[in-house]
Enzyme design. Structure first.
Site, short mmCIF file in Angstrom:
data_model
loop_
_atom_site.label_atom_id
_atom_site.label_comp_id
_atom_site.label_asym_id
_atom_site.label_seq_id
_atom_site.Cartn_x
_atom_site.Cartn_y
_atom_site.Cartn_z
N CYS A 103 0.67 -1.02 -0.14
CA CYS A 103 0.03 -0.08 0.11
C CYS A 103 0.89 1.11 0.10
O CYS A 103 1.64 1.55 -0.81
CB CYS A 103 -1.00 -0.07 1.05
SG CYS A 103 -2.33 1.24 1.17
N HIS A 104 0.83 2.15 0.99
CA HIS A 104 1.64 3.11 1.07
C HIS A 104 3.09 2.90 1.67
O HIS A 104 3.92 3.88 1.83
CB HIS A 104 1.22 4.30 2.18
CG HIS A 104 -0.14 5.03 1.62
ND1 HIS A 104 -1.32 4.50 1.47
CD2 HIS A 104 -0.16 6.18 1.12
CE1 HIS A 104 -2.25 5.31 0.85
NE2 HIS A 104 -1.62 6.48 0.82
#
Length: 168
Positions: A103-104
């Site tokens: 994800c991030h």
């Protein structure tokens, strides 16, 4: 048995910490939660999970670990501006050890300047940042590129975990 560093701060994506952390423990690997300070309580953004950091980033050294896993959510944004987190990630990368981000999570890899020439995937919202950092962005559930493993979202967790375990 590998010793794995999980980089964590408040606001992490709950399942992106819980699923890999539990899978690593079940596979017999030692998992240490590293944060900005030792003893910080970190809550998931959905508030279904909470962990306490076991080691401060300033006390983390690549020679003590075999891999890093970086859950996504809001935590990487907070961690990426910390010099000790970045030093640790760079050291681990310099030793060609596994660094996995979902994800991030790749935001920390961007700040550590370790993405040039690597194939990477991530949450679509940071796709352009990953490209600007010199990575070859690919929209796939999981990408393995040399010592890096990256995935996009919680739905990719099974593939993310599978590839981490295969690299270990």
């Amino acid at each position: 048995m590998a010793k794995i560093a999980f980089l964590l701060a408040d606001g992490f994506e709950d399942s992106e910490m819980v699923s890999p952390y539990d899978a690593m423990k079940e596979a017999g690997h030692e998992s240490i939660i590293i944060g900005l300070e030792k003893g910080l309580e970190c809550k998931g953004k959905k508030e279904t999970a909470s962990y306490t950091t076991e080691l401060a980033a300033k006390d983390a050294f690549a020679s003590d670990f075999d891999a890093i896993i970086i859950p996504g959510g809001g935590a990487p944004e907070e961690l990426r501006v910390n010099d000790d987190i970045i030093r640790f990630v760079k050291e681990v990368n310099d030793q060609n050890k596994l660094i996995a981000g979902i994800c991030h999570g790749p935001q920390i890899m961007i700040s550590a300047d370790i993405l040039k020439g690597k194939a990477v995937t991530c949450y679509i919202g940071i796709r352009d940042d990953v490209k600007l950092a010199g990575a070859d962005y690919q929209d796939e559930e999981v990408i393995v590129s040399e010592n890096l493993v990256t995935s996009r979202t919680p739905k990719d967790e099974p593939a993310f975990i599978r590839e981490i375990l295969a690299k270990l």
